[in-house]
Structure formats: C-alpha cells, structure tokens
Design a protein around this motif. Structure first.
Motif, mmCIF file in Angstrom:
data_model
loop_
_atom_site.group_PDB
_atom_site.id
_atom_site.type_symbol
_atom_site.label_atom_id
_atom_site.label_comp_id
_atom_site.label_asym_id
_atom_site.label_seq_id
_atom_site.Cartn_x
_atom_site.Cartn_y
_atom_site.Cartn_z
ATOM 1 N N VAL A 78 1.138 -8.546 -4.876
ATOM 2 C CA VAL A 78 -0.296 -8.291 -5.080
ATOM 3 C C VAL A 78 -0.739 -8.813 -6.447
ATOM 4 O O VAL A 78 -1.815 -9.410 -6.593
ATOM 5 C CB VAL A 78 -0.593 -6.784 -4.933
ATOM 6 N N ALA A 79 0.091 -8.596 -7.469
ATOM 7 C CA ALA A 79 -0.242 -9.086 -8.806
ATOM 8 C C ALA A 79 -0.365 -10.613 -8.824
ATOM 9 O O ALA A 79 -1.121 -11.174 -9.632
ATOM 10 C CB ALA A 79 0.811 -8.630 -9.806
ATOM 11 N N GLU A 80 0.356 -11.280 -7.922
ATOM 12 C CA GLU A 80 0.317 -12.735 -7.855
ATOM 13 C C GLU A 80 -0.727 -13.262 -6.885
ATOM 14 O O GLU A 80 -0.782 -14.470 -6.634
ATOM 15 C CB GLU A 80 1.708 -13.257 -7.472
ATOM 16 N N GLY A 81 -1.544 -12.362 -6.334
ATOM 17 C CA GLY A 81 -2.688 -12.814 -5.560
ATOM 18 C C GLY A 81 -2.763 -12.419 -4.106
ATOM 19 O O GLY A 81 -3.735 -12.761 -3.423
ATOM 20 N N ALA A 82 -1.763 -11.694 -3.586
ATOM 21 C CA ALA A 82 -1.819 -11.294 -2.180
ATOM 22 C C ALA A 82 -2.919 -10.262 -1.958
ATOM 23 O O ALA A 82 -3.055 -9.316 -2.728
ATOM 24 C CB ALA A 82 -0.479 -10.723 -1.731
ATOM 25 N N GLN A 83 -3.723 -10.466 -0.919
ATOM 26 C CA GLN A 83 -4.782 -9.506 -0.578
ATOM 27 C C GLN A 83 -4.233 -8.278 0.125
ATOM 28 O O GLN A 83 -4.876 -7.228 0.150
ATOM 29 C CB GLN A 83 -5.841 -10.171 0.317
ATOM 30 N N GLY A 84 -3.069 -8.404 0.708
ATOM 31 C CA GLY A 84 -2.454 -7.292 1.407
ATOM 32 C C GLY A 84 -0.983 -7.566 1.612
ATOM 33 O O GLY A 84 -0.506 -8.691 1.422
ATOM 34 N N VAL A 85 -0.241 -6.522 1.997
ATOM 35 C CA VAL A 85 1.201 -6.617 2.188
ATOM 36 C C VAL A 85 1.552 -6.065 3.564
ATOM 37 O O VAL A 85 0.990 -5.059 4.000
ATOM 38 C CB VAL A 85 1.956 -5.819 1.102
ATOM 39 N N THR B 215 3.226 6.566 -3.263
ATOM 40 C CA THR B 215 3.549 5.869 -4.511
ATOM 41 C C THR B 215 2.752 4.592 -4.758
ATOM 42 O O THR B 215 2.874 3.995 -5.820
ATOM 43 C CB THR B 215 5.047 5.500 -4.528
ATOM 44 N N TRP B 216 1.929 4.177 -3.808
ATOM 45 C CA TRP B 216 1.208 2.900 -3.912
ATOM 46 C C TRP B 216 -0.104 3.114 -4.655
ATOM 47 O O TRP B 216 -0.954 3.869 -4.202
ATOM 48 C CB TRP B 216 0.958 2.342 -2.519
ATOM 49 N N ASP B 217 -0.284 2.420 -5.775
ATOM 50 C CA ASP B 217 -1.475 2.635 -6.613
ATOM 51 C C ASP B 217 -2.429 1.448 -6.619
ATOM 52 O O ASP B 217 -3.342 1.380 -7.446
ATOM 53 C CB ASP B 217 -1.056 2.979 -8.040
ATOM 54 N N SER B 218 -2.247 0.515 -5.696
ATOM 55 C CA SER B 218 -3.122 -0.648 -5.611
ATOM 56 C C SER B 218 -4.200 -0.428 -4.556
ATOM 57 O O SER B 218 -4.014 0.329 -3.606
ATOM 58 C CB SER B 218 -2.305 -1.891 -5.252
ATOM 59 N N GLU B 219 -5.330 -1.127 -4.716
ATOM 60 C CA GLU B 219 -6.364 -1.101 -3.678
ATOM 61 C C GLU B 219 -5.964 -1.939 -2.474
ATOM 62 O O GLU B 219 -6.504 -1.754 -1.379
ATOM 63 C CB GLU B 219 -7.698 -1.599 -4.239
ATOM 64 N N ALA B 220 -5.053 -2.878 -2.655
ATOM 65 C CA ALA B 220 -4.601 -3.713 -1.543
ATOM 66 C C ALA B 220 -3.846 -2.863 -0.528
ATOM 67 O O ALA B 220 -3.066 -1.980 -0.910
ATOM 68 C CB ALA B 220 -3.707 -4.834 -2.055
ATOM 69 N N PRO B 221 -4.064 -3.098 0.751
ATOM 70 C CA PRO B 221 -3.366 -2.287 1.764
ATOM 71 C C PRO B 221 -1.907 -2.687 1.929
ATOM 72 O O PRO B 221 -1.540 -3.846 1.740
ATOM 73 C CB PRO B 221 -4.150 -2.594 3.047
ATOM 74 N N VAL B 222 -1.088 -1.717 2.272
ATOM 75 C CA VAL B 222 0.283 -1.971 2.724
ATOM 76 C C VAL B 222 0.337 -1.561 4.192
ATOM 77 O O VAL B 222 0.016 -0.417 4.530
ATOM 78 C CB VAL B 222 1.314 -1.160 1.920
ATOM 79 N N ARG C 180 -8.970 -2.358 2.322
ATOM 80 C CA ARG C 180 -8.704 -2.035 0.927
ATOM 81 C C ARG C 180 -9.035 -0.565 0.632
ATOM 82 O O ARG C 180 -9.930 0.014 1.209
ATOM 83 C CB ARG C 180 -9.502 -2.944 -0.017
ATOM 84 N N ARG C 181 -8.265 0.015 -0.253
ATOM 85 C CA ARG C 181 -8.405 1.400 -0.711
ATOM 86 C C ARG C 181 -8.033 2.412 0.384
ATOM 87 O O ARG C 181 -8.281 3.593 0.236
ATOM 88 C CB ARG C 181 -9.811 1.704 -1.253
ATOM 89 N N ARG C 182 -7.427 1.941 1.478
ATOM 90 C CA ARG C 182 -6.998 2.862 2.545
ATOM 91 C C ARG C 182 -5.518 3.220 2.424
ATOM 92 O O ARG C 182 -4.996 3.975 3.240
ATOM 93 C CB ARG C 182 -7.293 2.264 3.918
ATOM 94 N N PRO D 80 -14.980 5.795 7.502
ATOM 95 C CA PRO D 80 -15.094 5.082 6.229
ATOM 96 C C PRO D 80 -13.888 5.336 5.345
ATOM 97 O O PRO D 80 -13.069 6.230 5.613
ATOM 98 C CB PRO D 80 -16.375 5.673 5.614
ATOM 99 N N VAL D 81 -13.783 4.571 4.275
ATOM 100 C CA VAL D 81 -12.708 4.771 3.310
ATOM 101 C C VAL D 81 -12.846 6.163 2.696
ATOM 102 O O VAL D 81 -13.942 6.575 2.285
ATOM 103 C CB VAL D 81 -12.758 3.704 2.204
#
Length: 336
Positions: A80-87, A106-113, A146-148, A196-197
């Motif tokens: 994600v830090a290198e540009g991935a919008q999601g994982v 444990t996931w603190d990013s807005e990008a979804p996993v 995102r943010r879910r 909604p989120v």
C-alpha cells in the motif's frame, strides 16, 4: 512497484490453500503447488488493472500461524505504501475467517484487505477459485471499499471480517455472516454495498508483539467437569476462551475452576452457538453469565469463540493488562 495512473494497482499475496492445490506426481490427492503467478494468469488484463502478486507461503490454512500472518500484514502494508489501492490475500478456507479478523484488528490503512480462497481445487469440475479471485480483485480495486477494513469476497458475496464464518465444510457457499448478513455483493463486474462505510475501532499495534504461549478455546457441553480447563491452566495458558453454552453459561464445576483461576488469568466467555451475543444479566444460577461476570470473566458479546481467541491472543501478545482486555471486548464485541 509502479502502476499506470489510469489503472488501479492491487497487490496479491498467495499463501496456499485449496485454491493452489492440484494432484501431481501420480497422486490423486491435491496439495499446494500453484504460485501467485499461476493463480493470476491474465486476470489483471481482463479486469483492466495492474496486479502485483507474490507467493508468501504454500501451506494449508490448517497450518496457519501468527508468524505467517504478521509477515503477510507487513508485506501488505509495504504494498500500500508503494501505491497499491487494495490488497488481496489468498489462502485456504479452514482458517480464512481468523485471518480476516486478524487483519480487521491490526490493519490501520484506508486501503481494503480482501481475503479469498476456494472450496474446490482447480482440477475439479466447477472449481470456484478463479471466480472468487476475480471478485476479490474487483472489491480491492473499488474506491467504495476504502475505510471498510478487512473483507472476505467469496461466492460473489462480500462479508465483513467481524461477522464472517465458514459455515459448511464443502459447499461453494461455505461462508456466511449470520446474523448480520453480507455487506455487499459483486455482480456484472461491479461491487454493490448494502451499507455505508461505518466507523471502526482503532487498529491494535503489533509493536514488540510476542505470540508465544497457549491461548486455547475450551468448549462447554454435557457433563463438563472443568478438568480440561484446569489442565490447560496448569499447563501455563496465557489466557483462555470458553466456548460456552447458550448466552454464556458453563457447568457449576467449570464455574468453580474459572473462579479459582480469576483474576490472575484472563478468561473470555463466548457463545458456542456462533450467532447471538453473550448475556449480561438474564440468569443467576451457578455458572450463568451473571455469576461469571461477578467473578471477573470477560464476556465476548457478539464475537464468536474463534474471533474472541484472535482478539485475546493479539492483546496478550502486546502485553495488554486485564482492564484493557475488558475494554477491547466491550468495544469490539458489543453493538451498543
């Protein structure tokens, strides 16, 4: 890792599982053989997205461990830090719900996993892996994901990690989110969200986490004498989750073991039913929820025993004191 700005970039970590298993070497039984590249093929081009895929493990999910989960989370954070919008995390289904909840905690990013897998290996008729992978990639690239937090994409349903469970041993619709229901679905290449989120609790830190030690689940049942629980306590368990009857009830004998172990040992009481919360003040018999709360046991609320074990293990691995354990289960287990 780079991407054409006109196309979303999704990072895919392959950990093994049925989706990667095929027979070989003259054997009829399937074992993990396929890499991330094998699984992806040309799906990225088909979906008009860039995909960065790596094989991080090649195991059955029955052998999943915290070392693999932590490594995968660190890999995902770098992606994600290198540009991935999601994982997308691809693994076996046996412990998929626990992996999803580990990321949710444990996931603190807005990008979804997005976690996915398969119920039928690629050598079988109507294998479902490719379809589940397409759905997961679609969900991971969708801006409204995102943010879910952590999601599970399976059989075109999109589940929240908090609720999802493997509810069948072999059907392709093995995953359900009883009683909340799926968060959304994938249809004609689009993600449709029903809600909604929503706000999520802050991610738990894994700084200096030590996952060594035993945090078992002990299930209650007929003629439960408490001997198994007592044996585990004597063996040095760091904490215990009780998969209790109904709304959080144990036998009178087990209640005695719990009372002797508290307050020194964190004991969490979850419902073994898998759907519905633990109670807080309905019954008053020996071993009832009221009795256990009075002793100092922590009630899991809506979290099932597996999710409860994951939360308790992460908390204990990071040195959380008893009051923090109680507060986190209140925060994450209750709907109020």
């Amino acid at each position: 890792m780079s991407s054409d700005t006109r196309r979303p970039l999704v990072a895919v970590a392959a950990l093994g599982g049925t989706i990667s298993m095929v027979p070989g070497n003259g054997e009829d039984r399937a074992v993990p053989r396929l890499s991330a590249a094998d699984l992806l093929g040309g799906l990225g081009e088909d979906l008009a997205m860039d995909v960065h895929a790596e094989t991080l493990a090649g195991i059955s999910s029955a052998s999943m461990d915290f070392a693999t989960l932590v490594k995968t989370r660190e890999w995902a954070a770098r992606a994600v830090a290198e540009g991935a919008q999601g994982v997308v995390v691809v693994q076996g289904t046996d412990t998929l719900e626990e992996t999803a909840y580990f990321f949710e905690l444990t996931w603190d990013s807005e990008a979804p996993v997005v976690i996915t897998g398969a119920m039928r290996n690629p050598s079988l008729p109507s294998a479902d892996g490719a379809g589940n992978l397409v759905a997961a990639l679609t969900v991971a690239a969708e801006p409204r994901s995102r943010r879910r937090g952590a999601l599970v994409a399976f059989n075109d349903d999109v589940h929240q990690a908090r609720w999802v469970r493997k509810a069948h041993s072999s059907h392709v619709e093995a995953f359900s989110s009883n009683p909340a229901g799926p968060l959304g679905l994938v249809s004609e290449g689009l993600v449709h969200y029903f809600h909604p989120v929503a706000a999520r609790p802050a991610a738990l830190s894994l700084v200096d986490a030590d996952f060594s030690g035993l945090v078992p689940i002990v299930e209650s049942g007929v003629e439960d004498t408490g001997e198994v629980l007592e044996t585990l306590i004597k063996a040095g368990a760091k904490g215990v989750v009780i998969a209790a009857n109904g709304g959080g009830h144990v036998s009178a004998a087990t209640a005695g073991v719990i009372e002797r172990a508290l307050p020194d040992l964190p004991i969490v009481v979850a419902s073994r039913t898998g759907a519905g919360p633990t109670f807080r003040g309905t019954y008053g018999f020996r071993g009832s929820e009221s009795d256990l709360i009075a002793m100092g046991a922590t009630m899991a609320g809506w979290l099932d025993p597996r999710k409860s074990r994951m939360l308790l293990h992460v908390l204990l691995a990071t040195g959380a004191p008893r009051d923090r354990v109680e507060a986190e289960f209140r925060l994450r287990g209750d709907l109020t």
